[in-house]
Design an enzyme around this catalytic site. Structure first.
Site, PDB file in Angstrom:
ATOM      1  N   ASP A 141       7.738  78.731 -11.163  1.00  0.00           N
ATOM      2  CA  ASP A 141       7.670  80.186 -11.074  1.00  0.00           C
ATOM      3  C   ASP A 141       8.518  80.790 -12.209  1.00  0.00           C
ATOM      4  O   ASP A 141       8.332  80.421 -13.358  1.00  0.00           O
ATOM      5  CB  ASP A 141       8.121  80.634  -9.676  1.00  0.00           C
ATOM      6  CG  ASP A 141       7.948  82.113  -9.422  1.00  0.00           C
ATOM      7  OD1 ASP A 141       6.814  82.554  -9.177  1.00  0.00           O
ATOM      8  OD2 ASP A 141       8.951  82.846  -9.495  1.00  0.00           O
ATOM      9  N   TYR A 201      12.202  91.032 -13.097  1.00  0.00           N
ATOM     10  CA  TYR A 201      10.909  91.672 -13.322  1.00  0.00           C
ATOM     11  C   TYR A 201      11.051  92.966 -14.122  1.00  0.00           C
ATOM     12  O   TYR A 201      10.207  93.273 -14.969  1.00  0.00           O
ATOM     13  CB  TYR A 201      10.235  91.975 -11.973  1.00  0.00           C
ATOM     14  CG  TYR A 201       9.784  90.733 -11.244  1.00  0.00           C
ATOM     15  CD1 TYR A 201       8.564  90.137 -11.536  1.00  0.00           C
ATOM     16  CD2 TYR A 201      10.579  90.147 -10.263  1.00  0.00           C
ATOM     17  CE1 TYR A 201       8.140  88.993 -10.863  1.00  0.00           C
ATOM     18  CE2 TYR A 201      10.165  89.006  -9.595  1.00  0.00           C
ATOM     19  CZ  TYR A 201       8.951  88.437  -9.896  1.00  0.00           C
ATOM     20  OH  TYR A 201       8.540  87.299  -9.245  1.00  0.00           O
ATOM     21  N   HIS A 204       0.921  78.022  -4.749  1.00  0.00           N
ATOM     22  CA  HIS A 204       1.992  78.314  -5.706  1.00  0.00           C
ATOM     23  C   HIS A 204       3.247  77.485  -5.436  1.00  0.00           C
ATOM     24  O   HIS A 204       4.027  77.216  -6.351  1.00  0.00           O
ATOM     25  CB  HIS A 204       2.329  79.810  -5.617  1.00  0.00           C
ATOM     26  CG  HIS A 204       3.327  80.281  -6.613  1.00  0.00           C
ATOM     27  ND1 HIS A 204       3.043  80.399  -7.955  1.00  0.00           N
ATOM     28  CD2 HIS A 204       4.624  80.671  -6.474  1.00  0.00           C
ATOM     29  CE1 HIS A 204       4.113  80.847  -8.595  1.00  0.00           C
ATOM     30  NE2 HIS A 204       5.078  81.017  -7.726  1.00  0.00           N
TER      31      HIS A 204
END
Length: 282
Positions: free
Chosen positions: A100, A207, A262
């Site tokens: 990730d 982010y 994921h």
């Protein structure tokens, strides 16, 4: 396993370490919304294979420092933490694996400091150029990445994620993984990590920095030997991004898992450990 601390300027990095102190060093980088525990099923197998396993809480997470401001979470800063750990271990080169966001940092480390990364393993995140192109030009990927845009808001994402004792955080793990992947004990570990003061803002600032600070790579081709592992039932990233990433590597191989999501290293822990050990030993 031992708890260690490393420094990168004012940032103190908490690290879990295992394996022989003289063994070749493997650094494992977790993603969002995890912490070092995201690799806990791979630590013992790697250590038993003779590697010195280093698993940091990355900045903003769990027991590591949570510097103020979005700029502290630019990719160049995140990569500098990895290089600082290698320097303090006296390692000219390390084996590096990431999942990730940890994979994004690992890709970037190989591009910015190719002379420091002996081999690279990335799990379920594409090469940065592939990620950018798909985010900007593929509607299906834009829709899957809706949360990245949501995280650009101030304050509200933290409140939303933490409401009702982190119910949203828990559900994001449970609903995007195979049934039974995360136990109640696992979720308790995550809630404890998310509860540290400043942790959610630090985590989400990764982010925010992504949109505000674009990293310039001197060369878009990864020349470090690379192994890409990809769970094809990823709810967040399109599977074709894995194949596309091979085009940006001079020497790479792809292993796909048709029934994994994921959260590949949680769902297929033995096989992921085997692929890491096999690649780093060769």
């Amino acid at each position: 396993m031992d708890d260690l601390s490393f420094k990168n300027g004012e940032v103190s990095l908490h690290v879990v370490a295992a394996g022989p102190k003289v063994g070749p060093v493997v650094v494992l980088l977790h993603g969002f919304p995890e912490f070092w525990y995201g690799w806990h099923r791979q630590i013992d197998p790697l250590a038993a294979a003779g590697f010195r396993v280093i698993v940091p809480d990355q900045r903003g997470y769990n027991l590591t420092s949570k510097p103020a401001g979005v700029a502290a979470y630019a990719l160049t800063e995140l990569v500098s933490d990895v290089i600082a750990i290698a320097d303090q271990l006296g390692q000219k080169k390390i084996f590096l694996a990431g999942h990730d966001w940890g994979a994004a940092v690992a890709w970037s480390a190989a591009l910015l400091h190719p002379q420091r990364i002996a081999k690279l393993v990335v799990v379920n995140v594409p090469h940065p150029s592939v990620m950018r192109r798909f985010m900007m030009k593929r509607l299906r990927q834009m829709l899957r990445s809706w949360y990245i845009f949501f995280f650009q808001l101030p304050y509200f994402p933290e409140a939303f994620f933490s409401a009702f004792h982190f119910r949203v955080g828990e559900r994001s793990l449970l609903r995007s993984s195979r049934p039974g992947t995360f136990s109640s004990d696992d979720l308790a570990q995550y809630r404890a990590a998310w509860s540290h003061p400043g942790a959610l803002t630090g985590m989400i600032n990764w982010y925010r920095a992504l949109f505000r600070f674009r990293t310039k790579f001197p060369d878009r081709t990864v020349r470090t030997p690379t192994r890409i592992l990809w769970g094809e039932r990823d709810a967040f990233l399109l599977p074709e991004m894995a194949q596309e990433s091979l085009r940006y590597c001079s020497k790479a191989e792809l292993f796909t898992f048709a029934d994994a999501t994921h959260w590949l290293q949680h769902e297929e822990p033995a096989r992921v450990s085997e692929l890491l050990i096999d690649f780093f030993r060769a």
